[in-house]
Scaffold this motif. Structure first.
Motif, mmCIF file in Angstrom:
data_model
loop_
_atom_site.group_PDB
_atom_site.id
_atom_site.type_symbol
_atom_site.label_atom_id
_atom_site.label_comp_id
_atom_site.label_asym_id
_atom_site.label_seq_id
_atom_site.Cartn_x
_atom_site.Cartn_y
_atom_site.Cartn_z
ATOM 1 N N ARG A 74 31.662 21.530 48.877
ATOM 2 C CA ARG A 74 30.659 22.397 48.261
ATOM 3 C C ARG A 74 29.323 22.158 48.947
ATOM 4 O O ARG A 74 28.904 21.021 49.143
ATOM 5 C CB ARG A 74 30.545 22.076 46.776
ATOM 6 N N ALA A 75 28.651 23.241 49.289
ATOM 7 C CA ALA A 75 27.306 23.188 49.867
ATOM 8 C C ALA A 75 26.344 23.796 48.852
ATOM 9 O O ALA A 75 26.638 24.850 48.287
ATOM 10 C CB ALA A 75 27.268 23.972 51.174
ATOM 11 N N VAL A 76 25.212 23.134 48.608
ATOM 12 C CA VAL A 76 24.326 23.530 47.519
ATOM 13 C C VAL A 76 22.870 23.545 47.960
ATOM 14 O O VAL A 76 22.419 22.656 48.686
ATOM 15 C CB VAL A 76 24.486 22.558 46.318
ATOM 16 N N ILE A 77 22.154 24.556 47.504
ATOM 17 C CA ILE A 77 20.694 24.615 47.543
ATOM 18 C C ILE A 77 20.265 24.891 46.104
ATOM 19 O O ILE A 77 20.816 25.782 45.451
ATOM 20 C CB ILE A 77 20.171 25.755 48.442
ATOM 21 N N THR A 78 19.291 24.152 45.617
ATOM 22 C CA THR A 78 18.797 24.379 44.261
ATOM 23 C C THR A 78 17.332 24.793 44.304
ATOM 24 O O THR A 78 16.495 24.081 44.861
ATOM 25 C CB THR A 78 18.954 23.104 43.411
ATOM 26 N N GLY A 79 17.064 25.958 43.725
ATOM 27 C CA GLY A 79 15.695 26.431 43.574
ATOM 28 C C GLY A 79 15.301 26.361 42.110
ATOM 29 O O GLY A 79 16.129 26.038 41.257
ATOM 30 N N HIS A 80 14.053 26.644 41.816
ATOM 31 C CA HIS A 80 13.616 26.637 40.425
ATOM 32 C C HIS A 80 12.669 27.798 40.162
ATOM 33 O O HIS A 80 12.071 28.356 41.091
ATOM 34 C CB HIS A 80 12.964 25.302 40.042
ATOM 35 N N PHE A 81 12.561 28.149 38.885
ATOM 36 C CA PHE A 81 11.680 29.248 38.485
ATOM 37 C C PHE A 81 11.394 29.115 37.001
ATOM 38 O O PHE A 81 12.257 28.670 36.227
ATOM 39 C CB PHE A 81 12.336 30.598 38.775
ATOM 40 N N GLU A 82 10.183 29.490 36.594
ATOM 41 C CA GLU A 82 9.864 29.558 35.173
ATOM 42 C C GLU A 82 8.899 30.694 34.917
ATOM 43 O O GLU A 82 8.160 31.125 35.796
ATOM 44 C CB GLU A 82 9.291 28.244 34.645
ATOM 45 N N ARG A 83 8.949 31.204 33.685
ATOM 46 C CA ARG A 83 7.983 32.217 33.234
ATOM 47 C C ARG A 83 7.163 31.583 32.121
ATOM 48 O O ARG A 83 7.692 30.999 31.200
ATOM 49 C CB ARG A 83 8.701 33.460 32.684
ATOM 50 N N ARG A 84 5.874 31.706 32.240
ATOM 51 C CA ARG A 84 4.978 31.090 31.231
ATOM 52 C C ARG A 84 4.703 32.028 30.088
ATOM 53 O O ARG A 84 4.856 33.181 30.136
ATOM 54 C CB ARG A 84 3.677 30.674 31.911
ATOM 55 N N GLY B 169 10.185 26.790 30.033
ATOM 56 C CA GLY B 169 10.077 25.733 31.035
ATOM 57 C C GLY B 169 10.823 26.100 32.302
ATOM 58 O O GLY B 169 11.433 27.169 32.405
ATOM 59 N N PRO B 170 10.777 25.205 33.295
ATOM 60 C CA PRO B 170 11.440 25.490 34.570
ATOM 61 C C PRO B 170 12.961 25.455 34.444
ATOM 62 O O PRO B 170 13.503 24.610 33.743
ATOM 63 C CB PRO B 170 10.933 24.391 35.502
ATOM 64 N N HIS B 171 13.596 26.386 35.114
ATOM 65 C CA HIS B 171 15.061 26.423 35.182
ATOM 66 C C HIS B 171 15.470 26.167 36.628
ATOM 67 O O HIS B 171 14.792 26.590 37.558
ATOM 68 C CB HIS B 171 15.588 27.793 34.759
ATOM 69 N N ARG B 172 16.607 25.503 36.790
ATOM 70 C CA ARG B 172 17.193 25.287 38.114
ATOM 71 C C ARG B 172 18.205 26.391 38.391
ATOM 72 O O ARG B 172 18.947 26.794 37.494
ATOM 73 C CB ARG B 172 17.906 23.938 38.183
ATOM 74 N N TYR B 173 18.235 26.837 39.649
ATOM 75 C CA TYR B 173 19.184 27.852 40.081
ATOM 76 C C TYR B 173 19.996 27.236 41.206
ATOM 77 O O TYR B 173 19.480 27.020 42.302
ATOM 78 C CB TYR B 173 18.453 29.143 40.489
ATOM 79 N N ILE B 174 21.251 26.925 40.905
ATOM 80 C CA ILE B 174 22.134 26.253 41.859
ATOM 81 C C ILE B 174 22.872 27.319 42.652
ATOM 82 O O ILE B 174 23.714 28.039 42.110
ATOM 83 C CB ILE B 174 23.130 25.330 41.139
ATOM 84 N N HIS C 210 26.919 21.860 55.099
ATOM 85 C CA HIS C 210 25.558 22.373 55.290
ATOM 86 C C HIS C 210 25.399 23.807 54.788
ATOM 87 O O HIS C 210 26.216 24.677 55.088
ATOM 88 C CB HIS C 210 25.193 22.316 56.780
ATOM 89 N N LEU C 211 24.306 24.046 54.049
ATOM 90 C CA LEU C 211 23.941 25.373 53.580
ATOM 91 C C LEU C 211 22.455 25.566 53.826
ATOM 92 O O LEU C 211 21.645 24.683 53.504
ATOM 93 C CB LEU C 211 24.237 25.523 52.086
ATOM 94 N N ALA C 212 22.079 26.688 54.409
ATOM 95 C CA ALA C 212 20.678 27.015 54.665
ATOM 96 C C ALA C 212 20.433 28.460 54.247
ATOM 97 O O ALA C 212 21.372 29.252 54.103
ATOM 98 C CB ALA C 212 20.350 26.831 56.143
ATOM 99 N N SER C 213 19.147 28.786 54.074
ATOM 100 C CA SER C 213 18.786 30.132 53.655
ATOM 101 C C SER C 213 17.402 30.476 54.149
ATOM 102 O O SER C 213 16.498 29.637 54.121
ATOM 103 C CB SER C 213 18.817 30.221 52.126
ATOM 104 N N GLU C 214 17.248 31.713 54.586
ATOM 105 C CA GLU C 214 15.921 32.234 54.905
ATOM 106 C C GLU C 214 15.196 32.641 53.624
ATOM 107 O O GLU C 214 13.983 32.815 53.624
ATOM 108 C CB GLU C 214 16.039 33.439 55.841
ATOM 109 N N SER C 215 15.926 32.791 52.526
ATOM 110 C CA SER C 215 15.368 33.260 51.266
ATOM 111 C C SER C 215 14.818 32.132 50.390
ATOM 112 O O SER C 215 13.941 32.375 49.570
ATOM 113 C CB SER C 215 16.425 34.019 50.469
#
Length: 174
Positions: free
Chosen positions: A164-174, A126-131, A13-18
């Motif tokens: 391994r514990a993972v959270i994946t976020g995403h971000f893109e700049r237009r 385009g969108p990128h994933r941040y693992i 388990h992995l969690a984040s307030e961020s």
């Protein structure tokens, strides 16, 4: 070597307030250094539990597999996190690592400095994933020094990762 070269292992388990798994990154986790409006280059707050038996330490990484660079882009790597540690505060990835646990240190990211680099994909790419990953390892120290490459880290993780514990976020700049 890239993140994709790491073996499949049990998860914990992995969690984040961020950030939340699957959500867009907040401005704090994007890069002021690379010109993202509102970016702060602040590493995310992380907390984990349920690591496999035999865990003697942790490695924390942030990786972008969608970067236009062979092998992806390493935004952060912290090694030798003691097994007694179960969290890192937001901003622990500042250069110098003053908020890291005793014995832990940061490797150079792909921007060339030791610390967390926020998300900054090329505009229009385009969108990128941040693992964001916490790797449970079977040794207290991986035998790396602060000058080690992320490729050397991946080679060590290949043979020492128990889970391994993972959270994946995403971000893109237009």
């Amino acid at each position: 070597m890239s993140y994709a070269d790491l073996p499949r292992v049990p998860s914990f388990h992995l969690a984040s307030e961020s950030l939340r798994d699957g959500d867009a990154l907040k401005p704090a986790q994007t890069s002021k250094r690379f010109g993202v409006a509102g970016g702060k280059d602040e590493s995310p707050q992380l907390r984990w539990s349920g690591a496999p038996d035999g865990t003697k330490g942790y490695v924390v990484t942030v990786f972008d597999p969608d970067a236009p660079k062979a092998g992806g882009y390493w935004h952060w790597a912290v090694v030798n996190v003691p097994s007694s540690v179960r969290s890192l505060p937001a901003g622990a990835g500042t250069q110098g690592g003053s908020d890291l646990p005793s014995g832990a240190f940061q490797l150079k990211n792909d921007a060339g400095f030791s610390g967390y680099l926020g998300a900054a994909p090329p505009p229009g790419h385009g969108p990128h994933r941040y693992i964001v990953a916490v790797h449970a390892v079977d040794v207290e120290e991986l035998g790396l020094d602060a000058g080690a490459s992320t490729g050397a880290l991946v080679r060590k993780l290949t043979s020492h990762t128990l889970g391994r514990a993972v959270i994946t976020g995403h971000f893109e700049r237009r």
